[in-house]
Scaffold this motif. Structure first.
Motif, PDB file in Angstrom:
ATOM      1  N   ARG A 201      -3.856  -3.884   1.879  1.00 22.76           N
ATOM      2  CA  ARG A 201      -2.392  -4.036   1.185  1.00 22.76           C
ATOM      3  C   ARG A 201      -1.409  -3.021   2.564  1.00 22.76           C
ATOM      4  N   GLN A 202      -2.172  -1.973   2.845  1.00 20.18           N
ATOM      5  CA  GLN A 202      -1.065  -1.507   4.067  1.00 20.18           C
ATOM      6  C   GLN A 202      -0.123  -1.769   4.870  1.00 20.18           C
ATOM      7  N   PRO A 203      -0.659  -2.987   5.569  1.00 18.50           N
ATOM      8  CA  PRO A 203       0.229  -4.184   5.773  1.00 18.50           C
ATOM      9  C   PRO A 203       1.984  -4.063   5.668  1.00 18.50           C
ATOM     10  N   GLU A 204       1.674  -4.550   4.303  1.00 19.86           N
ATOM     11  CA  GLU A 204       2.734  -5.044   3.405  1.00 19.86           C
ATOM     12  C   GLU A 204       3.477  -3.536   3.802  1.00 19.86           C
ATOM     13  N   LYS A 205       3.368  -2.502   3.484  1.00 13.72           N
ATOM     14  CA  LYS A 205       3.825  -1.324   2.923  1.00 13.72           C
ATOM     15  C   LYS A 205       4.707  -0.941   1.796  1.00 13.72           C
ATOM     16  N   ALA A 206       4.533  -2.077   1.159  1.00  9.26           N
ATOM     17  CA  ALA A 206       4.933  -1.761  -0.364  1.00  9.26           C
ATOM     18  C   ALA A 206       4.482  -1.195  -1.098  1.00  9.26           C
ATOM     19  N   PRO A 207       4.649  -0.529  -2.322  1.00 10.32           N
ATOM     20  CA  PRO A 207       3.350   0.181  -3.065  1.00 10.32           C
ATOM     21  C   PRO A 207       3.046  -0.959  -3.654  1.00 10.32           C
ATOM     22  N   VAL A 208       1.709  -0.666  -4.479  1.00  4.42           N
ATOM     23  CA  VAL A 208       0.453  -1.331  -5.574  1.00  4.42           C
ATOM     24  C   VAL A 208       0.957  -0.802  -6.586  1.00  4.42           C
ATOM     25  N   ALA A 209       1.057  -1.261  -8.032  1.00  6.49           N
ATOM     26  CA  ALA A 209       0.793  -1.043  -9.298  1.00  6.49           C
ATOM     27  C   ALA A 209      -0.375  -0.555  -9.627  1.00  6.49           C
ATOM     28  N   VAL A 210      -1.005   0.257 -10.316  1.00  6.84           N
ATOM     29  CA  VAL A 210      -2.003   0.341 -11.231  1.00  6.84           C
ATOM     30  C   VAL A 210      -2.567  -0.533 -11.725  1.00  6.84           C
ATOM     31  N   ARG A 211      -1.705  -0.973 -12.260  1.00  5.08           N
ATOM     32  CA  ARG A 211      -1.729  -2.603 -13.017  1.00  5.08           C
ATOM     33  C   ARG A 211      -3.240  -3.740 -12.058  1.00  5.08           C
ATOM     34  N   GLU A 212      -1.976  -3.891 -11.108  1.00 12.23           N
ATOM     35  CA  GLU A 212      -2.628  -4.545  -9.850  1.00 12.23           C
ATOM     36  C   GLU A 212      -4.269  -4.639  -9.854  1.00 12.23           C
TER      37      GLU A 212
END
Length: 141
Positions: free
Chosen positions: A20-31
């Motif tokens: 998911r690094q290219p998206e630059k958005a943080p990833v939620a722990v829940r996901e």
């Protein structure tokens, strides 16, 4: 070398963040927890360890989460295992010092070194690329 659940889960979380690094958005722990079946509280502890190592960043707020702080090619599986706390097992026991016992210790040591060599030459980027390729090949109905 024994790979603990903690090391396995840490690596899964890092793979997810690398993908998911290219998206630059943080990833939620829940996901991450839901996608990989990692218990949430355990994942939070692991992510704190990874943050302390400087490998992930945490972002607060409703749109917060975690993202990778380094290039995946800079991180090997051995580094992950060592940072997260993979116990080193070399077959040491309280057995009597016999030729057979010494020979087995040599074999266990060689097996441990071989596994460390594989982990040392495998980067997070390689695993993430293979995961992405495998995921793209899957056919969903």
């Amino acid at each position: 070398m024994t790979i603990s659940a903690r090391v396995h889960y840490a690596t899964l979380a890092l793979i997810e963040l690398a993908l998911r690094q290219p998206e630059k958005a943080p990833v939620a722990v829940r996901e991450i927890s839901q996608r990989h079946g990692i218990p949430g509280p355990f994942l939070v502890q692991i992510l704190r360890t990874l943050r302390s190592a400087g490998w992930v960043q945490s972002i607060r707020g409703s749109q917060g989460g975690y993202r990778l702080a380094i290039a995946p090619a800079e991180l090997t599986l051995l580094e992950i295992a060592e940072a997260v706390g993979c116990p080193e097992t070399n077959g040491q026991t309280d057995a009597t010092d016999t030729p057979a016992n010494r020979m087995l210790h040599d074999v266990w040591d060689a097996a441990s070194e071989a596994s460390r060599a594989v982990l040392a030459r495998t980067t997070l980027a390689e695993i993430a690329a293979r995961t992405a390729q495998d995921d793209a090949v899957m056919f969903y109905i």
